[in-house]
Design a protein around this motif. Structure first.
Motif, PDB file in Angstrom:
ATOM      1  N   UNK A 258       0.890  -1.644   0.365  1.00 27.58           N
ATOM      2  CA  UNK A 258      -0.411  -0.314  -0.084  1.00 27.58           C
ATOM      3  C   UNK A 258       0.839   1.304   0.384  1.00 27.58           C
ATOM      4  N   UNK A 259       2.687   0.688   0.007  1.00 24.18           N
ATOM      5  CA  UNK A 259       3.024   2.323  -0.197  1.00 24.18           C
ATOM      6  C   UNK A 259       3.972   2.856  -1.396  1.00 24.18           C
ATOM      7  N   UNK A 260       4.384   3.528  -1.693  1.00 22.12           N
ATOM      8  CA  UNK A 260       5.440   3.126  -2.327  1.00 22.12           C
ATOM      9  C   UNK A 260       6.554   5.379  -1.795  1.00 22.12           C
ATOM     10  N   UNK A 261       7.082   5.099  -2.910  1.00 22.53           N
ATOM     11  CA  UNK A 261       8.189   6.700  -2.360  1.00 22.53           C
ATOM     12  C   UNK A 261       8.327   7.783  -3.508  1.00 22.53           C
ATOM     13  N   UNK A 262       8.786   8.458  -2.806  1.00 26.04           N
ATOM     14  CA  UNK A 262       8.193  10.045  -3.447  1.00 26.04           C
ATOM     15  C   UNK A 262       9.485  10.963  -3.677  1.00 26.04           C
TER      16      UNK A 262
END
Ligand SMILES: [Zn+2]
Length: 273
Positions: A258-262
């Motif tokens: 459910x998570x990602x990086x910016x």
């Protein structure tokens, strides 16, 4: 008549509350050097002064914030109540966050969007995020960065982090005594407690430890486990950093997927303080 007066007033208020700022007037060579190093990694870094308490988030107080990270057009907003020395510290602090993101590859964690490519859907998704999610995820990026950047600024640029330490203490005292907080916010507080212990020392005399929730302690202990080794001289590689954060979130009961990086996507929803 009334309309035109109001328009003028609105314009004045806007101009008064947000003005661009040139760091040259602070006469700090170290800050200039840091600024040039940062802008060699990410262009278009703007600095603006925000008036009338707009830098406050709820009852917490922040000296500066950076927005626009994900679209690579960062704007550093500093509070107008800072004096000259504090402005140097606050701007340096935000620039160091940007260095960690754009030079060291330590991005900002966010919720994964439900349907990539559908901008309308993405927009709705982020607008529906509860504030406490923003707090928890923002705190993960803030705390992991702070363990590194306070020493980075001191050792590489001779810039102290007194203002950050002062606000960390103030905001920790306020937030830890707020009993109305939900689960994600209490997790976030556990992270702040971990940061407090690393940067200031034991917090037993600062807050009422007997009345903190199980969520607070869970996040506090998991932060020690996953981020305990972080420091200026022991900076994680981007892959390890992202793995640590996802494992931390998974241990709290969330899905890694459910998570990602910016920065990676195009949406701009988060800020660092
Ligand atoms: Zn920060």
């Amino acid at each position: 008549m009334t309309e035109s007066v109001q328009t003028e007033l609105t314009k004045d208020v806007f101009v008064l509350h947000k003005t661009s700022f040139n760091i040259a007037c602070l006469e700090s060579e170290a800050l200039q050097r840091l600024y040039h190093e940062t802008t060699s990694c990410v262009q278009n870094v703007k600095i603006e002064v925000i008036g009338n308490g707009e830098g406050r988030r709820g009852r917490e107080e922040h000296s500066a914030t950076t927005i626009g990270l994900a679209r690579q057009r960062p704007v550093i907003e500093i509070a107008d109540w800072l004096d000259k020395g504090q402005r140097i510290e606050a701007i340096a602090h935000e620039l160091a966050h940007l260095l960690l993101v754009y030079r060291s590859g330590l991005g900002v964690v966010g919720r994964r969007v439900p349907r990539p490519g559908d901008s309308e859907d993405i927009f709705r998704f982020f607008m529906s995020m509860r504030g406490d999610w923003v707090y928890l995820l923002g705190q993960i990026s803030n705390t992991t960065h702070h363990l590194i950047l306070i020493d980075l600024l001191k050792q590489e640029y001779g810039i102290e982090g007194d203002l950050h330490i002062y606000l960390l203490h103030q905001n920790f005292c306020v937030a830890a005594n707020d009993n109305m907080r939900d689960k994600e916010s209490q997790y976030g507080m556990g992270l702040v407690a971990f940061e407090y212990e690393r940067l200031i020392g034991k917090f037993g005399g600062t807050i009422d430890v007997d009345h903190q929730s199980e969520f607070f302690w869970e996040a506090y202990h998991l932060a020690q486990k996953h981020f305990g080794g972080y420091g200026f001289r022991s900076m994680p590689a981007p892959s390890a950093y992202e793995g640590n954060i996802l494992s931390f979130l998974e241990a709290l009961g969330y899905q890694r997927e459910d998570f990602m990086f910016f920065p990676e996507g195009k949406q701009d929803f988060r800020s660092i303080t």
